[in-house]
Design a protein around this motif. Structure first.
Motif, PDB file in Angstrom:
ATOM      1  N   ILE A  85       4.886  34.778 -54.431  1.00 26.10           N
ATOM      2  CA  ILE A  85       4.034  35.565 -55.326  1.00 26.10           C
ATOM      3  C   ILE A  85       2.567  35.169 -55.133  1.00 26.10           C
ATOM      4  O   ILE A  85       1.680  36.020 -55.061  1.00 26.10           O
ATOM      5  CB  ILE A  85       4.465  35.376 -56.795  1.00 26.10           C
ATOM      6  N   ALA A  86       2.312  33.866 -55.041  1.00 26.47           N
ATOM      7  CA  ALA A  86       0.938  33.373 -54.898  1.00 26.47           C
ATOM      8  C   ALA A  86       0.307  33.822 -53.578  1.00 26.47           C
ATOM      9  O   ALA A  86      -0.918  33.958 -53.500  1.00 26.47           O
ATOM     10  CB  ALA A  86       0.904  31.850 -55.005  1.00 26.47           C
ATOM     11  N   PHE A  87       1.117  34.056 -52.570  1.00 25.81           N
ATOM     12  CA  PHE A  87       0.599  34.556 -51.294  1.00 25.81           C
ATOM     13  C   PHE A  87      -0.244  35.814 -51.515  1.00 25.81           C
ATOM     14  O   PHE A  87      -1.334  35.949 -50.968  1.00 25.81           O
ATOM     15  CB  PHE A  87       1.763  34.851 -50.336  1.00 25.81           C
ATOM     16  N   PHE A  88       0.258  36.720 -52.351  1.00 28.49           N
ATOM     17  CA  PHE A  88      -0.460  37.965 -52.616  1.00 28.49           C
ATOM     18  C   PHE A  88      -1.699  37.722 -53.472  1.00 28.49           C
ATOM     19  O   PHE A  88      -2.703  38.417 -53.333  1.00 28.49           O
ATOM     20  CB  PHE A  88       0.473  38.989 -53.265  1.00 28.49           C
ATOM     21  N   GLU A  89      -1.631  36.719 -54.331  1.00 25.81           N
ATOM     22  CA  GLU A  89      -2.799  36.353 -55.124  1.00 25.81           C
ATOM     23  C   GLU A  89      -3.949  35.936 -54.223  1.00 25.81           C
ATOM     24  O   GLU A  89      -5.095  36.331 -54.442  1.00 25.81           O
ATOM     25  CB  GLU A  89      -2.435  35.211 -56.095  1.00 25.81           C
ATOM     26  N   TYR A  90      -3.659  35.171 -53.189  1.00 24.33           N
ATOM     27  CA  TYR A  90      -4.704  34.730 -52.259  1.00 24.33           C
ATOM     28  C   TYR A  90      -5.324  35.904 -51.519  1.00 24.33           C
ATOM     29  O   TYR A  90      -6.518  35.906 -51.245  1.00 24.33           O
ATOM     30  CB  TYR A  90      -4.136  33.725 -51.251  1.00 24.33           C
ATOM     31  N   TRP A  91      -4.520  36.911 -51.184  1.00 23.18           N
ATOM     32  CA  TRP A  91      -5.037  38.080 -50.484  1.00 23.18           C
ATOM     33  C   TRP A  91      -5.983  38.893 -51.352  1.00 23.18           C
ATOM     34  O   TRP A  91      -6.713  39.749 -50.850  1.00 23.18           O
ATOM     35  CB  TRP A  91      -3.887  38.966 -49.988  1.00 23.18           C
ATOM     36  N   PHE A 149      -1.049  38.284 -60.481  1.00 26.21           N
ATOM     37  CA  PHE A 149      -0.106  37.641 -59.563  1.00 26.21           C
ATOM     38  C   PHE A 149       0.015  36.143 -59.848  1.00 26.21           C
ATOM     39  O   PHE A 149       1.116  35.595 -59.881  1.00 26.21           O
ATOM     40  CB  PHE A 149      -0.524  37.857 -58.104  1.00 26.21           C
ATOM     41  N   MET A 150      -1.109  35.472 -60.022  1.00 26.85           N
ATOM     42  CA  MET A 150      -1.069  34.022 -60.203  1.00 26.85           C
ATOM     43  C   MET A 150      -0.410  33.629 -61.518  1.00 26.85           C
ATOM     44  O   MET A 150       0.340  32.648 -61.563  1.00 26.85           O
ATOM     45  CB  MET A 150      -2.480  33.427 -60.118  1.00 26.85           C
ATOM     46  N   THR A 151      -0.661  34.389 -62.562  1.00 26.40           N
ATOM     47  CA  THR A 151      -0.005  34.097 -63.837  1.00 26.40           C
ATOM     48  C   THR A 151       1.500  34.218 -63.688  1.00 26.40           C
ATOM     49  O   THR A 151       2.245  33.352 -64.161  1.00 26.40           O
ATOM     50  CB  THR A 151      -0.540  35.040 -64.937  1.00 26.40           C
ATOM     51  N   PHE A 152       1.956  35.256 -63.014  1.00 29.02           N
ATOM     52  CA  PHE A 152       3.394  35.378 -62.767  1.00 29.02           C
ATOM     53  C   PHE A 152       3.901  34.243 -61.881  1.00 29.02           C
ATOM     54  O   PHE A 152       4.961  33.679 -62.132  1.00 29.02           O
ATOM     55  CB  PHE A 152       3.739  36.744 -62.155  1.00 29.02           C
ATOM     56  N   ALA A 153       3.154  33.898 -60.847  1.00 27.25           N
ATOM     57  CA  ALA A 153       3.582  32.832 -59.940  1.00 27.25           C
ATOM     58  C   ALA A 153       3.779  31.517 -60.694  1.00 27.25           C
ATOM     59  O   ALA A 153       4.713  30.771 -60.408  1.00 27.25           O
ATOM     60  CB  ALA A 153       2.568  32.650 -58.805  1.00 27.25           C
ATOM     61  N   TRP A 154       2.922  31.229 -61.642  1.00 25.97           N
ATOM     62  CA  TRP A 154       2.977  29.944 -62.339  1.00 25.97           C
ATOM     63  C   TRP A 154       3.943  29.930 -63.511  1.00 25.97           C
ATOM     64  O   TRP A 154       4.480  28.876 -63.850  1.00 25.97           O
ATOM     65  CB  TRP A 154       1.592  29.560 -62.838  1.00 25.97           C
ATOM     66  N   TYR A 155       4.151  31.086 -64.162  1.00 25.62           N
ATOM     67  CA  TYR A 155       4.857  31.044 -65.441  1.00 25.62           C
ATOM     68  C   TYR A 155       6.091  31.931 -65.564  1.00 25.62           C
ATOM     69  O   TYR A 155       6.821  31.814 -66.541  1.00 25.62           O
ATOM     70  CB  TYR A 155       3.882  31.392 -66.588  1.00 25.62           C
ATOM     71  N   TRP A 156       6.377  32.839 -64.630  1.00 26.72           N
ATOM     72  CA  TRP A 156       7.509  33.750 -64.761  1.00 26.72           C
ATOM     73  C   TRP A 156       8.822  33.018 -64.952  1.00 26.72           C
ATOM     74  O   TRP A 156       9.723  33.471 -65.650  1.00 26.72           O
ATOM     75  CB  TRP A 156       7.621  34.676 -63.544  1.00 26.72           C
ATOM     76  N   HIS A 157       8.946  31.856 -64.319  1.00 30.38           N
ATOM     77  CA  HIS A 157      10.209  31.114 -64.274  1.00 30.38           C
ATOM     78  C   HIS A 157      10.554  30.422 -65.590  1.00 30.38           C
ATOM     79  O   HIS A 157      11.661  29.894 -65.732  1.00 30.38           O
ATOM     80  CB  HIS A 157      10.150  30.059 -63.171  1.00 30.38           C
ATOM     81  N   LEU A 158       9.659  30.398 -66.554  1.00 31.83           N
ATOM     82  CA  LEU A 158       9.922  29.700 -67.809  1.00 31.83           C
ATOM     83  C   LEU A 158      11.088  30.316 -68.578  1.00 31.83           C
ATOM     84  O   LEU A 158      11.664  29.667 -69.446  1.00 31.83           O
ATOM     85  CB  LEU A 158       8.667  29.662 -68.681  1.00 31.83           C
ATOM     86  N   LYS A 159      11.478  31.523 -68.224  1.00 29.34           N
ATOM     87  CA  LYS A 159      12.643  32.168 -68.842  1.00 29.34           C
ATOM     88  C   LYS A 159      13.939  31.885 -68.070  1.00 29.34           C
ATOM     89  O   LYS A 159      15.001  32.295 -68.508  1.00 29.34           O
ATOM     90  CB  LYS A 159      12.425  33.681 -68.904  1.00 29.34           C
ATOM     91  N   PHE A 160      13.839  31.203 -66.943  1.00 22.13           N
ATOM     92  CA  PHE A 160      15.001  30.996 -66.087  1.00 22.13           C
ATOM     93  C   PHE A 160      15.275  29.506 -65.904  1.00 22.13           C
ATOM     94  O   PHE A 160      15.013  28.930 -64.853  1.00 22.13           O
ATOM     95  CB  PHE A 160      14.781  31.676 -64.726  1.00 22.13           C
ATOM     96  N   HIS A 161      15.844  28.893 -66.916  1.00 22.40           N
ATOM     97  CA  HIS A 161      16.046  27.441 -66.921  1.00 22.40           C
ATOM     98  C   HIS A 161      17.144  26.974 -65.966  1.00 22.40           C
ATOM     99  O   HIS A 161      17.133  25.824 -65.536  1.00 22.40           O
ATOM    100  CB  HIS A 161      16.374  26.969 -68.338  1.00 22.40           C
ATOM    101  N   SER A 162      18.060  27.847 -65.621  1.00 26.67           N
ATOM    102  CA  SER A 162      19.184  27.411 -64.791  1.00 26.67           C
ATOM    103  C   SER A 162      18.893  27.478 -63.289  1.00 26.67           C
ATOM    104  O   SER A 162      19.642  26.922 -62.497  1.00 26.67           O
ATOM    105  CB  SER A 162      20.426  28.243 -65.109  1.00 26.67           C
ATOM    106  N   ALA A 163      17.821  28.139 -62.906  1.00 23.01           N
ATOM    107  CA  ALA A 163      17.501  28.256 -61.481  1.00 23.01           C
ATOM    108  C   ALA A 163      17.025  26.916 -60.932  1.00 23.01           C
ATOM    109  O   ALA A 163      16.340  26.153 -61.611  1.00 23.01           O
ATOM    110  CB  ALA A 163      16.420  29.317 -61.267  1.00 23.01           C
ATOM    111  N   ALA A 164      17.399  26.646 -59.688  1.00 19.42           N
ATOM    112  CA  ALA A 164      16.992  25.398 -59.040  1.00 19.42           C
ATOM    113  C   ALA A 164      15.471  25.389 -58.843  1.00 19.42           C
ATOM    114  O   ALA A 164      14.861  26.409 -58.512  1.00 19.42           O
ATOM    115  CB  ALA A 164      17.688  25.262 -57.689  1.00 19.42           C
ATOM    116  N   LEU A 165      14.885  24.229 -59.052  1.00 16.29           N
ATOM    117  CA  LEU A 165      13.435  24.100 -58.951  1.00 16.29           C
ATOM    118  C   LEU A 165      12.920  24.514 -57.574  1.00 16.29           C
ATOM    119  O   LEU A 165      11.900  25.192 -57.464  1.00 16.29           O
ATOM    120  CB  LEU A 165      12.997  22.672 -59.290  1.00 16.29           C
TER     121      LEU A 165
END
Length: 118
Positions: free
Chosen positions: A46-52, A20-36
């Motif tokens: 996504i990180a919410f589930f990582e904490y659980w 979960f955390m890897t996706f939370a931190w890095y999934w967006h690297l393929k989506f350059h046009s999305a607003a920060l």
């Protein structure tokens, strides 16, 4: 030989939490046009589930592992999860330099679990 919950459950939970955390931190690297701000909100979700997963892993694991051992387990899992993510999701290649660096981290983990030096 039965399933030893305090010994094995934290490892399974930390593996899941690191996915979960890897996706939370890095999934967006393929989506350059999305607003920060959108990326940050999605990543928080996504990180919410990582904490659980991570919090119970550490709480259960502290029954049999020291805090340093738990952190070492988490870091080795985190690096492994990231390496797989980088190759299979981001399409990056691992190099010999990565292998050497990972080996040194593995050596550090060895000393955490087998210390102190005498």
């Amino acid at each position: 030989m039965g399933f030893n919950v305090p010994t094995l459950a934290p490892i399974g939970l930390l593996i899941a939490s690191n996915v979960f955390m890897t996706f939370a931190w890095y999934w967006h690297l393929k989506f350059h046009s999305a607003a920060l701000w959108v990326i940050v909100l999605i990543s928080w979700g996504i990180a919410f589930f990582e904490y659980w997963l991570a919090i119970p892993a550490n709480r259960i694991g502290y029954q049999v592992y020291s805090a340093a051992e738990l952190k070492t387990i988490q870091e080795v899992i985190s690096l492994s999860a990231f390496a797989l993510f980088a190759v299979f999701y981001l399409g990056e290649k691992l190099t010999w330099n990565h292998g050497v660096g990972f080996a040194f981290i593995g050596l550090g983990a060895f000393f955490i679990f087998k210390g102190p030096l005498k």
